[in-house]
Design an enzyme around this catalytic site. Sequence first.
Site, short mmCIF file in Angstrom:
data_model
loop_
_atom_site.label_atom_id
_atom_site.label_comp_id
_atom_site.label_asym_id
_atom_site.label_seq_id
_atom_site.Cartn_x
_atom_site.Cartn_y
_atom_site.Cartn_z
N GLU A 52 -108.10 71.11 12.60
CA GLU A 52 -109.23 71.11 11.68
C GLU A 52 -110.18 72.27 11.96
O GLU A 52 -110.73 72.88 11.04
CB GLU A 52 -109.99 69.78 11.79
CG GLU A 52 -109.25 68.61 11.22
CD GLU A 52 -109.03 68.74 9.71
OE1 GLU A 52 -109.92 68.35 8.94
OE2 GLU A 52 -107.97 69.26 9.32
N THR A 93 -113.72 74.25 1.56
CA THR A 93 -114.41 73.42 2.56
C THR A 93 -115.46 74.21 3.33
O THR A 93 -116.57 73.73 3.56
CB THR A 93 -113.39 72.81 3.53
OG1 THR A 93 -112.46 72.02 2.79
CG2 THR A 93 -114.08 71.94 4.56
#
Length: 325
Positions: free
Chosen positions: A146, A199
């Site tokens: 991530e 994101t």
Amino acid sequence: MPEDIKKDTQFKPLGTDTIRVFAPATVANVVCGFDVLGFAVEAPGDEVIMRLTNKPGITISKITGDDGRLPLNPAKNTVSVSVQHYLNSIGRSDIGFDIELHKKMPIGSGLGSSSASTVAGLFAAKTLLGDESPANKLLPFAMKGEEMACGHGHADNVAPALMGGFVLIRSYEPLDVIRLPHPKELYCAIVFPDVDVPTREARQIIRNSVLLKDAVTQWGNIAGLVSGLYTGDIDLIGRSMKDVLIEPVRAMLIPDFYLMREMAMEAGAVSFGISGSGPSVFAFTRDEQTAHAITQKLQDHLTKIKIGSQAYVSPINDAGPRVLD
């Protein structure tokens, strides 16, 4: 990185050199729980086919479903990087893996695309090696993926993808992740509008400081949501899913967000919000039929304003990743 993973790990050879694993999409934040709440869904998700090789190191031989957007270079792909961290932690840098990644879900959807891939790869490696330690031991390595994908190693996507169900990240330092119960009749209706909300950019527009009165409201809503999950009080879940900190900023990136929320609530939704950083939106419902009605209504609206979309209806997925036949 957990220092005890190597000494605590027990291995039982699987008896095969190839495995195919599915890992699910996830809804992170769950409206009021920015970076601390998330849950897994049944579909969509990603698949990884992993093979043991005779040569140490990791290769990626194939990626499908990504329109050429993801790197085959193992030093730059979240799946291989996370798996390499895992191998290093258990002292097995002598191991070789070849990876095929099959994207079965849209990239940049706000549904944890990178985390699904990463978790599928880690679970495949763990299973192939016969590592019998709990799945949550893989969480720090999934967070490395991530960090590479969006610049921040948060766990609200990878934790539910890895552990299944509804999870709370109580703390990041030290990492403390808790699985929460949930009403079994709760369904999730998801619509992914075909608009681009990266994101990294979605995180950058968030304010660094908030008013105390807004923080108090948010704390109350998070506590109410967790309480509703434990007691099975769907009404409490619904009225607690309000976000005064993040949603007002991110909603501007999603066409007709507030109109879609109004439409969903009128159609019987318990709650409505942004999935992760968006642009996907989701609603909780009390049954599957209402969830399908809501996705159809929202997709019809998006079509009218000339925006394509994809829709998914699912209960909360308590299983997490699984080996496919």
